[in-house]
Design a protein around this motif. Structure first.
Motif, short mmCIF file in Angstrom:
data_model
loop_
_atom_site.label_atom_id
_atom_site.label_comp_id
_atom_site.label_asym_id
_atom_site.label_seq_id
_atom_site.Cartn_x
_atom_site.Cartn_y
_atom_site.Cartn_z
N THR A 125 0.60 -1.36 0.00
CA THR A 125 -0.10 -0.05 -0.05
C THR A 125 0.78 1.25 -0.11
O THR A 125 0.48 2.32 -0.87
CB THR A 125 -0.73 0.12 1.10
N TRP A 129 0.72 3.87 -2.81
CA TRP A 129 0.46 5.47 -2.86
C TRP A 129 1.55 6.54 -3.05
O TRP A 129 1.16 7.47 -3.63
CB TRP A 129 0.18 5.34 -1.32
N ARG A 130 2.62 6.03 -2.92
CA ARG A 130 3.85 6.90 -2.99
C ARG A 130 3.90 6.83 -4.54
O ARG A 130 4.61 7.92 -4.89
CB ARG A 130 4.91 6.60 -2.41
N ARG A 145 -4.88 5.27 -5.86
CA ARG A 145 -5.30 5.69 -4.34
C ARG A 145 -6.52 5.36 -3.78
O ARG A 145 -6.73 5.00 -2.61
CB ARG A 145 -4.74 7.20 -4.24
N VAL A 148 -6.56 1.55 -3.15
CA VAL A 148 -5.73 1.59 -1.68
C VAL A 148 -6.55 1.63 -0.56
O VAL A 148 -6.41 1.04 0.33
CB VAL A 148 -4.46 2.37 -1.90
#
Length: 164
Positions: A125, A129-130, A145, A148
């Motif tokens: 995750t 996300w990053r 996102r 996630v």
């Protein structure tokens, strides 16, 4: 007429085509620059291993989402199911008449799998996300996102149900 020995410019004998850059990696190819083998092989990634680059958000979104997050879950799930089966069988081998020993082994394996799965879920995750801002099209970053967030919400509800 020419001889069919594959000689080419060497004048006879077989020709070895090193398509994987093995000679360079073994230090046998003196013509190639160090670290750059044939056909683009450059050895390990200069920025570090995949898991570390994922944590830093340096992966392209498609690799972070499809490679690490989506297909990574399948790999972890296959490993988990296999470990549960092996753990249960091992417990039955210890005492074929005692189902309790088998269940103790299965619980220990399930605990180890739970820890490994938790570490993987956190890593996957964070990785997606990053990496989302690096998407070529902004909507794919937003979609990743959202997936996630829904995924973490689902895991949170499952954990809440187990704990309470």
């Amino acid at each position: 007429m020419g001889e069919h020995s594959g000689g080419g410019d060497q004048g006879g004998g077989p020709v070895f085509v090193d398509i994987y850059g093995t000679a360079n990696r073994l230090g046998l190819d003196k013509k190639a620059a160090h670290g750059h083998g044939a056909h683009g092989f450059e050895g390990p990634h200069p920025d570090g291993p995949l898991w570390r680059r994922g944590l830093r958000g340096e992966l392209p979104l498609w690799l972070a989402f499809w490679g690490c997050f989506f297909f990574g879950h399948g790999i972890v799930m296959a490993f988990s199911i296999g470990s549960m089966i092996i753990g249960t069988i091992f417990g039955l081998v210890l005492d074929p008449t005692g189902l309790d020993d088998s269940m103790i082994a299965a619980r220990l394996v399930a605990g180890a799998i739970g820890i490994a799965m938790t570490v993987f879920v956190v890593w996957a995750t964070i990785c997606v996300w990053r990496s989302a801002p690096k998407a070529g099209v902004r909507k794919w970053g937003i979609a990743a996102r959202v997936v996630v967030v829904v995924y973490v919400a689902g895991w949170s509800m499952a954990i809440w149900k187990v704990v309470s």
